[in-house]
Scaffold this active site. Structure first.
Site, PDB file in Angstrom:
ATOM      1  N   CYS A 164       0.805  -1.227   0.000  1.00  8.88           N
ATOM      2  CA  CYS A 164       0.000   0.000   0.000  1.00  8.88           C
ATOM      3  C   CYS A 164       0.837   1.276   0.000  1.00  8.88           C
ATOM      4  O   CYS A 164       0.293   2.383  -0.025  1.00  8.88           O
ATOM      5  CB  CYS A 164      -0.965  -0.031   1.173  1.00  8.88           C
ATOM      6  SG  CYS A 164      -1.950  -1.544   1.137  1.00  8.88           S
ATOM      7  N   HIS A 304      -2.669   8.021   6.121  1.00  9.46           N
ATOM      8  CA  HIS A 304      -2.853   6.670   5.576  1.00  9.46           C
ATOM      9  C   HIS A 304      -4.207   6.162   6.070  1.00  9.46           C
ATOM     10  O   HIS A 304      -4.969   5.602   5.298  1.00  9.46           O
ATOM     11  CB  HIS A 304      -1.715   5.760   6.004  1.00  9.46           C
ATOM     12  CG  HIS A 304      -1.766   4.396   5.397  1.00  9.46           C
ATOM     13  ND1 HIS A 304      -1.786   4.211   4.033  1.00  9.46           N
ATOM     14  CD2 HIS A 304      -1.836   3.166   5.953  1.00  9.46           C
ATOM     15  CE1 HIS A 304      -1.852   2.894   3.775  1.00  9.46           C
ATOM     16  NE2 HIS A 304      -1.887   2.246   4.921  1.00  9.46           N
ATOM     17  N   GLU A 315      -0.405   5.531  13.664  1.00  4.10           N
ATOM     18  CA  GLU A 315      -0.203   6.753  12.875  1.00  4.10           C
ATOM     19  C   GLU A 315      -0.395   7.998  13.745  1.00  4.10           C
ATOM     20  O   GLU A 315       0.297   9.006  13.575  1.00  4.10           O
ATOM     21  CB  GLU A 315      -1.154   6.775  11.679  1.00  4.10           C
ATOM     22  CG  GLU A 315      -0.791   7.828  10.653  1.00  4.10           C
ATOM     23  CD  GLU A 315      -1.563   7.720   9.357  1.00  4.10           C
ATOM     24  OE1 GLU A 315      -1.219   8.459   8.416  1.00  4.10           O
ATOM     25  OE2 GLU A 315      -2.526   6.915   9.267  1.00  4.10           O
ATOM     26  N   LYS A 334      -9.677   7.864   2.721  1.00  7.61           N
ATOM     27  CA  LYS A 334     -10.127   6.466   2.665  1.00  7.61           C
ATOM     28  C   LYS A 334     -11.506   6.307   3.317  1.00  7.61           C
ATOM     29  O   LYS A 334     -12.189   5.319   3.079  1.00  7.61           O
ATOM     30  CB  LYS A 334      -9.121   5.549   3.348  1.00  7.61           C
ATOM     31  CG  LYS A 334      -7.812   5.366   2.584  1.00  7.61           C
ATOM     32  CD  LYS A 334      -6.893   4.385   3.286  1.00  7.61           C
ATOM     33  CE  LYS A 334      -5.588   4.167   2.533  1.00  7.61           C
ATOM     34  NZ  LYS A 334      -4.660   5.314   2.617  1.00  7.61           N
ATOM     35  N   HIS A 339      -9.845   1.776   0.652  1.00  9.45           N
ATOM     36  CA  HIS A 339      -8.390   1.617   0.547  1.00  9.45           C
ATOM     37  C   HIS A 339      -8.049   1.016  -0.816  1.00  9.45           C
ATOM     38  O   HIS A 339      -8.358  -0.132  -1.074  1.00  9.45           O
ATOM     39  CB  HIS A 339      -7.899   0.726   1.680  1.00  9.45           C
ATOM     40  CG  HIS A 339      -6.408   0.689   1.804  1.00  9.45           C
ATOM     41  ND1 HIS A 339      -5.573   1.378   0.950  1.00  9.45           N
ATOM     42  CD2 HIS A 339      -5.594   0.056   2.699  1.00  9.45           C
ATOM     43  CE1 HIS A 339      -4.309   1.136   1.304  1.00  9.45           C
ATOM     44  NE2 HIS A 339      -4.311   0.354   2.357  1.00  9.45           N
ATOM     45  N   PHE A 398       2.113  -3.327   3.966  1.00  9.97           N
ATOM     46  CA  PHE A 398       2.530  -4.600   4.549  1.00  9.97           C
ATOM     47  C   PHE A 398       3.996  -4.838   4.158  1.00  9.97           C
ATOM     48  O   PHE A 398       4.399  -4.552   3.031  1.00  9.97           O
ATOM     49  CB  PHE A 398       1.673  -5.753   4.018  1.00  9.97           C
ATOM     50  CG  PHE A 398       0.280  -5.804   4.587  1.00  9.97           C
ATOM     51  CD1 PHE A 398      -0.110  -5.028   5.667  1.00  9.97           C
ATOM     52  CD2 PHE A 398      -0.669  -6.659   4.025  1.00  9.97           C
ATOM     53  CE1 PHE A 398      -1.393  -5.096   6.185  1.00  9.97           C
ATOM     54  CE2 PHE A 398      -1.956  -6.729   4.531  1.00  9.97           C
ATOM     55  CZ  PHE A 398      -2.322  -5.949   5.607  1.00  9.97           C
TER      56      PHE A 398
END
Length: 412
Positions: A164, A304, A315, A334, A339, A398
């Protein structure tokens, strides 16, 4: 050349769950529209999650049916978004050296639908059932390849694959190619299309997706106490980047500037971020240092903000480490578009550029119950007018990949 070479943006293109052109996309974000809805193109009876944020009615312009068949869905999204960005840029390849024009377009997963489909066909009917297009349609670099073919760009061409964080790193690396003198023009971004039974099942198996099936449009709720996972989205975002000198020489309209990108790796876990946010914070600090900016100069932060428990809390800690008490306005788009995995960073970079253009920050919708672990300076539920000159957008993938990009208004 070094950092003294300004990298400017002259074109934008988007395919998204809330609009397949920049105007519609931005109007949807500013009005707080959610693109999440029940999945109708396959049977979700056995799936824990029965909804997603789908890009619908995407028609790649100027392509015949054969061309469409020869490309995977994610690559078609990339082609359509790149066409929009190129059209806005006004670049005439006849006046360019094609070897000075490059492409960096990535995808987190690539042609998942094609790989999965041919796996099933082989299991049912043997190896002869596998399509000769399975390999090229499945590859994660093929969007970058077909975008180059489409526009005749013969310069540097690659696909970055960092889950991502993919699209943000593609944009940052494309800007570096220009700064280093390797290219004059770059198309950069990401594309993703994983809303298939196999994709939903995979993310459900790791308990990453929201299961709020009774209210899909309320399922993506970054930083809200009742968040329960992310909502899968699909689409593509593309930018045309140029050196300032090149853009000015041809009289292009300049939309903004890529100031810098900071990168780190958590080196912690295959999926979980560092709980203290230190890895992300360092990427943000790197971006600020490279651009020669102080934290208090950032006007808006596009998070994010996936709407998962671990991500949003981590975050928040990163934001506090970098900004302390002087936190910029924060929202996660998002909350509306879901996402987009490998495309997320590019579509969010577009939102940041539009925020700069209009001095409007998009909202973080579905923010109903504050979470003490996520006490950020949130733009709750409604867009906000504000002076926006410098924006930071973060993407985390990831594998522990962290990318933080700084975009700015073009000062000339």
């Amino acid at each position: 050349m070094g950092m003294s070479t300004k990298v400017v943006i002259t074109g934008m293109g988007v395919v998204s769950p809330v609009g397949n052109d920049v105007k519609t996309f931005w109007a949807s974000l500013c009005s707080g529209k959610s693109g999440a809805r029940a999945i109708s193109h396959f049977d979700t009876t056995e799936h824990g999650t029965k909804f997603a944020a789908m890009a619908e009615d995407v028609e790649p312009h100027g392509m015949n049916k054969k061309d469409v068949r020869r490309n995977s869905r994610y690559a078609l999204f990339a082609l359509e978004a790149s066409d929009q960005a190129m059209e806005q840029s006004g670049i005439d390849l006849g006046k360019e050296n094609p070897f000075r024009c490059g492409v960096i377009v990535g995808s987190g997963i690539g042609g998942l639908e094609e790989i999965n489909g041919d796996s099933v066909r082989m299991a049912e009917g043997g190896p002869r059932r596998v399509s000769p297009l399975m390999i090229p349609k499945g590859l994660s670099n093929m969007a970058s390849g077909v975008v180059a073919i489409r526009h005749g760009f013969q310069g540097p061409n690659k696909a970055i694959v960092t889950a991502c964080a993919t699209a943000t790193q593609c944009i940052g690396d494309a800007a570096d190619h220009i700064r280093l003198g390797k290219a004059d023009v770059m198309i950069a971004g990401g594309a993703e299309a994983t809303i298939i039974p196999f994709g939903i099942a995979g993310f459900n198996a790791m308990h990453a997706l929201s299961t709020r099936n009774d209210a899909p449009e309320k399922a993506s709720r970054p930083f809200d106490k009742d968040r329960d996972g992310f909502v899968m989205g699909e689409g593509a975002g593309m930018l045309v980047l140029e050196s300032e000198a090149h853009a000015r020489a041809r009289g292009a309209e300049i939309l903004g500037e890529v100031l810098s990108m900071g990168e780190t790796c958590d080196a912690n876990h295959i999926t979980a971020p560092l709980p203290d946010g230190s890895g992300v914070a360092q990427a943000m600090k790197n971006a600020l240092d490279q651009a020669g900016l102080r934290p208090d100069q950032v006007d808006y932060y596009n998070a994010h903000g996936t709407s998962t428990a671990l991500n949003d809390a981590g975050e928040t800690k990163a934001l506090k480490l970098v900004f302390g008490e002087k936190m910029p306005l924060v929202s996660s788009t998002k909350s509306m578009i879901g996402h987009l995995l490998g495309a997320a960073g590019a579509v969010e970079a577009l939102a940041c550029l539009l925020a700069i253009r209009d001095n409007v920050c998009p909202p973080n919708i579905n923010y109903d119950t504050p979470d003490p672990d996520c006490d950020v300076n949130i733009i709750a539920n409604e867009a906000r007018e504000a002076r926006v000159k410098i924006v930071m957008s973060n993407s985390l993938g990831f594998g522990g990949h962290n990318a933080s990009i700084l975009l700015g208004a073009y000062a000339g």
